[in-house]
Design a protein around this motif. Structure first.
Motif, PDB file in Angstrom:
ATOM      1  N   GLN A  29       0.830  -1.200   0.000  1.00 47.79           N
ATOM      2  CA  GLN A  29       0.000   0.000   0.000  1.00 47.79           C
ATOM      3  C   GLN A  29       0.870   1.259   0.000  1.00 47.79           C
ATOM      4  N   LEU A  30       1.969   1.231   0.757  1.00 49.56           N
ATOM      5  CA  LEU A  30       2.892   2.365   0.751  1.00 49.56           C
ATOM      6  C   LEU A  30       3.470   2.584  -0.642  1.00 49.56           C
ATOM      7  N   ALA A  31       3.851   1.487  -1.299  1.00 51.82           N
ATOM      8  CA  ALA A  31       4.386   1.597  -2.655  1.00 51.82           C
ATOM      9  C   ALA A  31       3.321   2.121  -3.613  1.00 51.82           C
ATOM     10  N   SER A  32       2.075   1.694  -3.431  1.00 53.25           N
ATOM     11  CA  SER A  32       0.985   2.178  -4.281  1.00 53.25           C
ATOM     12  C   SER A  32       0.736   3.661  -4.062  1.00 53.25           C
ATOM     13  N   ASN A  33       0.799   4.090  -2.798  1.00 49.93           N
ATOM     14  CA  ASN A  33       0.645   5.516  -2.500  1.00 49.93           C
ATOM     15  C   ASN A  33       1.768   6.331  -3.140  1.00 49.93           C
ATOM     16  N   ALA A  34       2.989   5.777  -3.080  1.00 53.34           N
ATOM     17  CA  ALA A  34       4.127   6.461  -3.706  1.00 53.34           C
ATOM     18  C   ALA A  34       3.941   6.544  -5.211  1.00 53.34           C
ATOM     19  N   LEU A  35       3.317   5.532  -5.803  1.00 52.80           N
ATOM     20  CA  LEU A  35       3.033   5.552  -7.227  1.00 52.80           C
ATOM     21  C   LEU A  35       2.085   6.698  -7.564  1.00 52.80           C
ATOM     22  N   CYS A  36       1.070   6.903  -6.713  1.00 50.62           N
ATOM     23  CA  CYS A  36       0.109   7.989  -6.943  1.00 50.62           C
ATOM     24  C   CYS A  36       0.769   9.358  -6.835  1.00 50.62           C
ATOM     25  N   TYR A  37       1.650   9.503  -5.889  1.00 48.63           N
ATOM     26  CA  TYR A  37       2.224  10.826  -5.608  1.00 48.63           C
ATOM     27  C   TYR A  37       3.494  11.106  -6.401  1.00 48.63           C
ATOM     28  N   TRP A  38       4.327  10.085  -6.557  1.00 52.52           N
ATOM     29  CA  TRP A  38       5.674  10.251  -7.066  1.00 52.52           C
ATOM     30  C   TRP A  38       5.853   9.659  -8.454  1.00 52.52           C
ATOM     31  N   GLY A  39       5.059   8.646  -8.751  1.00 53.34           N
ATOM     32  CA  GLY A  39       5.207   7.957 -10.018  1.00 53.34           C
ATOM     33  C   GLY A  39       5.973   6.658  -9.883  1.00 53.34           C
ATOM     34  N   PHE A  40       6.398   6.096 -11.004  1.00 52.60           N
ATOM     35  CA  PHE A  40       7.074   4.798 -11.020  1.00 52.60           C
ATOM     36  C   PHE A  40       8.340   4.776 -10.153  1.00 52.60           C
ATOM     37  N   PRO A  41       9.196   5.827 -10.140  1.00 52.47           N
ATOM     38  CA  PRO A  41      10.369   5.802  -9.260  1.00 52.47           C
ATOM     39  C   PRO A  41       9.996   5.648  -7.786  1.00 52.47           C
ATOM     40  N   GLY A  42       8.890   6.277  -7.371  1.00 53.26           N
ATOM     41  CA  GLY A  42       8.470   6.149  -5.978  1.00 53.26           C
ATOM     42  C   GLY A  42       8.031   4.744  -5.637  1.00 53.26           C
ATOM     43  N   PHE A  43       7.349   4.077  -6.580  1.00 55.18           N
ATOM     44  CA  PHE A  43       6.914   2.696  -6.368  1.00 55.18           C
ATOM     45  C   PHE A  43       8.127   1.800  -6.128  1.00 55.18           C
TER      46      PHE A  43
END
Length: 464
Positions: free
Chosen positions: A189-203
């Motif tokens: 879920q944290l990785a998914s949230n990072a995807l929403c906010y940051w994009g693929f690098p955040g995931f």
């Protein structure tokens, strides 16, 4: 022998301090006045000469040096990193010199130190809250070193700071930070949230943190040549490249990351430095994470694996506030722009919003590293392999005799891959990745569907 002389209604005694004037070569004398009787003055002089003969003597001239003068030159004798040097000078400037600056080095008593320590532990900051215990302990540690060096410099006979293991006062139980078990569903879920906010690098960033346990500054400074798939082939150190290729290369095909640097700031400029405690190390990664790194490497040609949203260095951002708090604490959808500005002062980027991860709301990002350590312990990996992966040294005979074998690293990679697959096998059939704020450089949804399908086939009992 000491000699006495009458000074008004009192007696003064003088004795040789054991030192010579560096310019003239003449003997330097110490003295003390205020004695009512000549015999008392003479006896005092004999005591000082006895201390001189037995290496217990502290020259009154040396001991009279003010603390502000000693603190001005003392930091230059420390052989520490630039961040530690900056912290020491800050503690001297803010806490030690204001209290002790006008006091002679030899005049500081243990009772005076204890009163100051008690005051520090209750002293409020500008915000009205007391100084944190770790910070006060750091101040006391610096003061202890300062006094120990004063003894070495023959400015004091002993340190006024009591021995650390001395029990005194009421027992106070050490406060421990409350932690919760790091479960894979929360990490996803944290990785998914990072995807929403940051994009693929955040995931990829969040998953890399959870599955390697790297320190934040090490992740910020992870360069392309030290990360899979480039490493170890692209390692600029020839000997290190040859050794790593034999261990992780085509024969074993074990993807890995090399922790070679961390980002630190010196004089306002971010630079590359050795990792904390010189903990250079190689970290094997599970196959799924290796695939993500391959896709991320193909998506850009930047020097560093992970960059900020705007393309700059992560070390230049306040990551905990601008990234982690938004990822862990959740975020409401960005309101529509009106008149060219985002309503409510929010980000101008059209973000869909995402849920908070309850177990991590308000928690430090660094605790993800702690969670990785708990995973390794839970999976039963050897202590030497676990501590080496975390960048720690194992003390004693165990650390001297043992070593991390290739078999240990393969077991770590396999257990981490199993943890990932079992989590995906438990996902509901309608599960899907959230949208990204920017176009993805890869078809991440398709890749995740393949990962979920493969996991459910490999772990059918996990989904039941």
């Amino acid at each position: 022998m000491p000699f006495t002389e009458k000074r008004g209604n009192k007696w003064r005694v003088r004795w040789w301090s054991g030192k010579l004037d560096p310019d003239t070569g003449k003997k330097l004398y110490d003295s003390k006045s205020g004695f009512d009787e000549e015999a008392d003055a003479y006896e005092y002089g004999l005591d000082q000469e006895s201390a001189l003969r037995n290496d217990r003597y502290i020259s009154r001239r040396d001991g009279s040096t003010l603390m502000r003068d000693y603190c001005r030159t003392w930091p230059d004798t420390l052989d520490v990193g630039h961040l530690r040097d900056k912290a020491v000078r800050s503690m001297l400037r803010l806490h030690i010199v204001p209290r002790w600056g006008d006091t002679a080095v030899a005049d500081i008593k243990t009772s005076m130190f204890r009163a100051w320590e008690k005051q520090l532990r209750t002293q409020p900051t500008e915000r009205g809250t007391p100084l944190g215990k770790p910070y006060v302990d750091e101040i006391i540690g610096v003061f202890r070193m300062l006094m120990d060096d004063a003894v070495t410099d023959e400015m004091r006979a002993s340190s006024p700071v009591p021995v650390v293991n001395r029990r005194r006062g009421r027992y106070v139980k050490k406060a421990k930070e409350k932690k919760r078990e790091m479960v894979m569903e929360d990490v996803l879920q944290l990785a998914s949230n990072a995807l929403c906010y940051w994009g693929f690098p955040g995931f990829v960033f969040v998953l890399t943190k959870a599955f390697t346990g790297m320190r934040p500054a090490e992740l910020y400074a992870l360069r392309r040549e030290y990360c899979h798939p480039a490493w170890p082939t692209a390692d600029p150190d020839r000997d290190q490249r040859r050794e790593a290729s034999a261990r992780y290369g085509t024969t074993n095909a074990l993807p890995a990351i090399r922790v070679e640097y961390q980002h630190q700031r010196e004089n306002g400029v971010v630079g590359l430095y050795a990792p904390k405690y010189e903990s250079h190390r190689s970290l094997v990664i599970p196959p799924f994470l290796a695939e993500l790194h391959e896709m991320l490497a193909a998506s850009h040609a930047g020097e560093f694996v992970f960059t900020a949203i705007g393309g700059g260095l992560l070390a230049n951002s306040n990551f905990s506030y601008h990234y982690w708090r938004r990822i862990a604490d959740g975020r409401e959808p960005t309101p529509p722009k009106q008149g060219g500005k985002a309503r409510g002062g929010g980000s101008w980027r059209p973000l869909p919003g995402w849920p908070a991860v309850e177990a991590w709301a308000g928690k430090r990002f660094y605790l993800v590293r702690h969670g990785h350590k708990a995973w390794l312990d839970e999976d039963g990996h050897s202590r030497i392999a676990t501590e080496s992966r975390m960048g720690h040294e194992v003390a004693g005979v165990e650390g001297l005799y043992s070593m991390v074998t290739l078999g240990m690293e393969k077991q770590i990679a396999a257990s981490l891959q199993s943890r990932w697959e079992q989590c995906l096998a438990r996902l509901p059939e309608d599960w899907a990745l959230p949208p990204s704020p920017s176009p993805l450089p890869v078809d991440l949804s398709r890749w995740m569907k393949q990962q979920v399908k493969s996991a459910k086939e490999s772990w059918p009992e996990s989904g039941s």
